[in-house]
Enzyme design. Structure first.
Site, PDB file in Angstrom:
ATOM      1  N   ASN A   8       0.867  -1.175   0.000  1.00 36.20           N
ATOM      2  CA  ASN A   8       0.000   0.000   0.000  1.00 36.20           C
ATOM      3  C   ASN A   8       0.908   1.230   0.000  1.00 36.20           C
ATOM      4  O   ASN A   8       1.470   1.596   1.035  1.00 36.20           O
ATOM      5  CB  ASN A   8      -0.902  -0.018   1.236  1.00 36.20           C
ATOM      6  CG  ASN A   8      -1.835   1.186   1.307  1.00 36.20           C
ATOM      7  OD1 ASN A   8      -1.806   2.065   0.453  1.00 36.20           O
ATOM      8  ND2 ASN A   8      -2.659   1.228   2.344  1.00 36.20           N
ATOM      9  N   ARG A  90      -2.671  -2.127  -3.337  1.00 30.95           N
ATOM     10  CA  ARG A  90      -3.897  -1.411  -3.032  1.00 30.95           C
ATOM     11  C   ARG A  90      -3.893  -0.093  -3.809  1.00 30.95           C
ATOM     12  O   ARG A  90      -2.962   0.702  -3.715  1.00 30.95           O
ATOM     13  CB  ARG A  90      -3.989  -1.115  -1.534  1.00 30.95           C
ATOM     14  CG  ARG A  90      -5.298  -0.425  -1.155  1.00 30.95           C
ATOM     15  CD  ARG A  90      -5.086   0.671  -0.172  1.00 30.95           C
ATOM     16  NE  ARG A  90      -6.340   1.365   0.159  1.00 30.95           N
ATOM     17  CZ  ARG A  90      -6.419   2.480   0.841  1.00 30.95           C
ATOM     18  NH1 ARG A  90      -5.313   3.052   1.288  1.00 30.95           N
ATOM     19  NH2 ARG A  90      -7.573   3.046   1.084  1.00 30.95           N
ATOM     20  N   HIS A 179     -13.395   2.572   0.372  1.00 28.98           N
ATOM     21  CA  HIS A 179     -13.359   1.526   1.410  1.00 28.98           C
ATOM     22  C   HIS A 179     -13.949   0.213   0.896  1.00 28.98           C
ATOM     23  O   HIS A 179     -14.445  -0.603   1.670  1.00 28.98           O
ATOM     24  CB  HIS A 179     -14.119   1.986   2.669  1.00 28.98           C
ATOM     25  CG  HIS A 179     -13.490   3.131   3.389  1.00 28.98           C
ATOM     26  ND1 HIS A 179     -14.229   4.065   4.076  1.00 28.98           N
ATOM     27  CD2 HIS A 179     -12.196   3.514   3.509  1.00 28.98           C
ATOM     28  CE1 HIS A 179     -13.424   4.968   4.609  1.00 28.98           C
ATOM     29  NE2 HIS A 179     -12.183   4.654   4.276  1.00 28.98           N
ATOM     30  N   HIS A 207     -17.773   1.831   8.212  1.00 29.42           N
ATOM     31  CA  HIS A 207     -16.311   1.802   8.296  1.00 29.42           C
ATOM     32  C   HIS A 207     -15.889   3.123   8.930  1.00 29.42           C
ATOM     33  O   HIS A 207     -15.896   4.176   8.284  1.00 29.42           O
ATOM     34  CB  HIS A 207     -15.703   1.650   6.900  1.00 29.42           C
ATOM     35  CG  HIS A 207     -14.206   1.653   6.878  1.00 29.42           C
ATOM     36  ND1 HIS A 207     -13.458   0.543   6.578  1.00 29.42           N
ATOM     37  CD2 HIS A 207     -13.308   2.650   7.123  1.00 29.42           C
ATOM     38  CE1 HIS A 207     -12.165   0.845   6.629  1.00 29.42           C
ATOM     39  NE2 HIS A 207     -12.058   2.127   6.962  1.00 29.42           N
ATOM     40  N   ARG A 240     -11.842  15.369   7.570  1.00 29.96           N
ATOM     41  CA  ARG A 240     -12.667  15.738   6.415  1.00 29.96           C
ATOM     42  C   ARG A 240     -14.054  16.160   6.880  1.00 29.96           C
ATOM     43  O   ARG A 240     -14.627  15.566   7.786  1.00 29.96           O
ATOM     44  CB  ARG A 240     -12.796  14.565   5.439  1.00 29.96           C
ATOM     45  CG  ARG A 240     -11.492  14.112   4.814  1.00 29.96           C
ATOM     46  CD  ARG A 240     -11.738  12.984   3.822  1.00 29.96           C
ATOM     47  NE  ARG A 240     -10.503  12.436   3.313  1.00 29.96           N
ATOM     48  CZ  ARG A 240     -10.207  11.132   3.291  1.00 29.96           C
ATOM     49  NH1 ARG A 240     -11.084  10.249   3.748  1.00 29.96           N
ATOM     50  NH2 ARG A 240      -9.070  10.712   2.815  1.00 29.96           N
ATOM     51  N   GLU A 384      -8.193  -5.708   5.387  1.00 35.06           N
ATOM     52  CA  GLU A 384      -8.113  -5.321   3.982  1.00 35.06           C
ATOM     53  C   GLU A 384      -6.980  -6.040   3.249  1.00 35.06           C
ATOM     54  O   GLU A 384      -7.112  -6.359   2.063  1.00 35.06           O
ATOM     55  CB  GLU A 384      -7.955  -3.811   3.879  1.00 35.06           C
ATOM     56  CG  GLU A 384      -9.176  -3.038   4.361  1.00 35.06           C
ATOM     57  CD  GLU A 384      -8.981  -1.543   4.357  1.00 35.06           C
ATOM     58  OE1 GLU A 384      -9.138  -0.941   3.274  1.00 35.06           O
ATOM     59  OE2 GLU A 384      -8.677  -0.975   5.424  1.00 35.06           O
TER      60      GLU A 384
END
Length: 400
Positions: A8, A90, A179, A207, A240, A384
């Site tokens: 990742n 990813r 996600h 999530h 955010r 993940e």
């Protein structure tokens, strides 16, 4: 034993995990952080002795990945001595093009980079990570797995914005969702917990990490999700804003003299929980709220209010036929108070938590709703990396 190295690559980091697909165990994991910055560091753990740590500088992803390969050679497992079936990458944004994992070649890498404007913090770094990894590990196949892919099942009514046709047809303005690898894994595990076929289970997946999203899953398929063209839309998150009147940006241009780039940066990095409470770690936010700080209390109230709105909306999207609501990711898995507050007042809709089950100091998959609840409330830790590795092996036909 077949192994998959999951990589990742972020703008200033490389996180990785080596997974034994036959034994279903982690052989090694680690990260290079602060690439291109002062204080860069590598930490590598293989479960054999003390973790390996190295200080930078690591000026770029190539030097960072070289340090990772050196750590494997020093502390194991030696990548040259194992059956490395593939490297799985990813990738956050696959646009409208990639609805499933894909073998990476030069052309695919350039397409990933080309989606940079849709995910400027993620896709350029992912593309660079792919380029570097393919040079340094040229023998195994490299596979890209996309966060957006799980949401390609969104119906047209759910992914379409009511904007001019040229925006949609020429510039790809639509909801993509994120996600996805987490949602796919969690939805499958939740169905197994319920003893149901994933193709028959209706779920609401929350999530909740520093980034946060809600997804309505109908019969194993994403049918609505809170994040949009970018990860900014939807729930209030760590830094955010989530949902916001789009005219705010133009207003601030006039009222505060802020340019579009400044507004975008502030909405992504200096908003959300941090803007209200002064911190984006929910543990610190709760501490400040308990101490009576108004901003922290407001942050919790706003955060949970937005969650309840989306839960109610997705109950409606799923026609009231919901088998389970599932909490996952850092906050969802570990913050009992947030889980309780998020569902407060929804008892009449069949949702609630059992106080003892919810507060129990447990980890792993578990049910926290009252006995006999109309809708099960589950906590399912996300994995993940395993989801990425499994998708890689499925693409390759399970071959080692």
């Amino acid at each position: 034993m077949s192994h998959v190295l999951v990589v990742n690559s972020g703008s200033s980091s490389i996180k990785y995990r080596l997974l034994d697909m036959d034994g279903r165990r982690t052989r090694a994991r680690g990260a290079v952080t602060r690439i291109g910055e002062e204080g860069a560091e590598l930490a590598h753990s293989s479960g054999r002795g003390d973790p390996v740590t190295r200080s930078g500088p690591f000026p770029d992803h190539e030097s960072g990945l070289r340090a990772v390969l050196d750590a494997f050679a020093e502390a194991g497992p030696d990548l040259a001595g194992i059956d490395l079936a593939a490297v799985g990458h990813r990738v956050v944004h696959g646009g409208a093009r990639f609805s499933r994992p894909v073998l990476v070649d030069d052309a695919v890498t350039e397409v990933i980079a080309g989606f940079g404007p849709l995910a400027p913090l993620h896709n350029p770094a992912a593309a660079e990570g792919v380029r570097v990894a393919r040079r340094m590990l040229p023998d195994p196949p490299h596979v890209a797995v996309f966060d957006t892919a799980f949401h390609h099942t969104l119906p047209e009514a759910a992914y379409t914005y009511a904007v001019p046709d040229s925006w949609r047809s020429e510039h790809g303005v639509r909801r993509y969702g994120f996600h996805g690898t987490s949602c796919a894994y969690v939805a499958r595990r939740a169905a197994a917990w319920l003893g149901a076929d994933p193709a028959e289970a209706n779920l609401i997946v929350l999530h909740l990490g520093n980034g946060a999203s809600a997804t309505a899953v109908e019969g194993g398929r994403s049918v609505d999700t809170s994040m949009g063209m970018t990860p900014l839309e939807g729930l209030v998150m760590g830094t955010r804003s989530g949902d916001l009147d789009p005219s705010v940006a133009n207003y601030l241009r006039t009222a505060a003299g802020l340019g579009p780039g400044e507004v975008d940066a502030l909405l992504n990095h200096e908003s959300g929980i941090r803007a209200l409470a002064g911190d984006n770690d929910m543990r610190e936010v709760w501490r400040r709220a308990d101490a009576g700080e108004h901003g922290a209390r407001l942050a919790v109230d706003v955060y949970c209010h937005r969650l309840r709105k989306y839960i109610g909306a997705y109950l409606a999207v799923l026609g009231g036929r919901v088998d389970a609501l599932v909490f996952t990711a850092g906050v969802g898995e570990n913050d009992a108070r947030t889980r309780e507050r998020a569902l407060a007042g929804l008892e009449g809709l069949g949702l609630g938590v059992d106080p003892e089950r919810n507060a129990a100091p447990e980890s792993g998959e578990r049910e926290i709703s009252p006995e006999g609840a109309e809708i099960a409330v589950l906590v399912v830790p996300t994995e993940e990396e395993w989801e990425i590795a499994d998708q890689v092996m499925e693409l390759l036909g399970g071959r080692g």
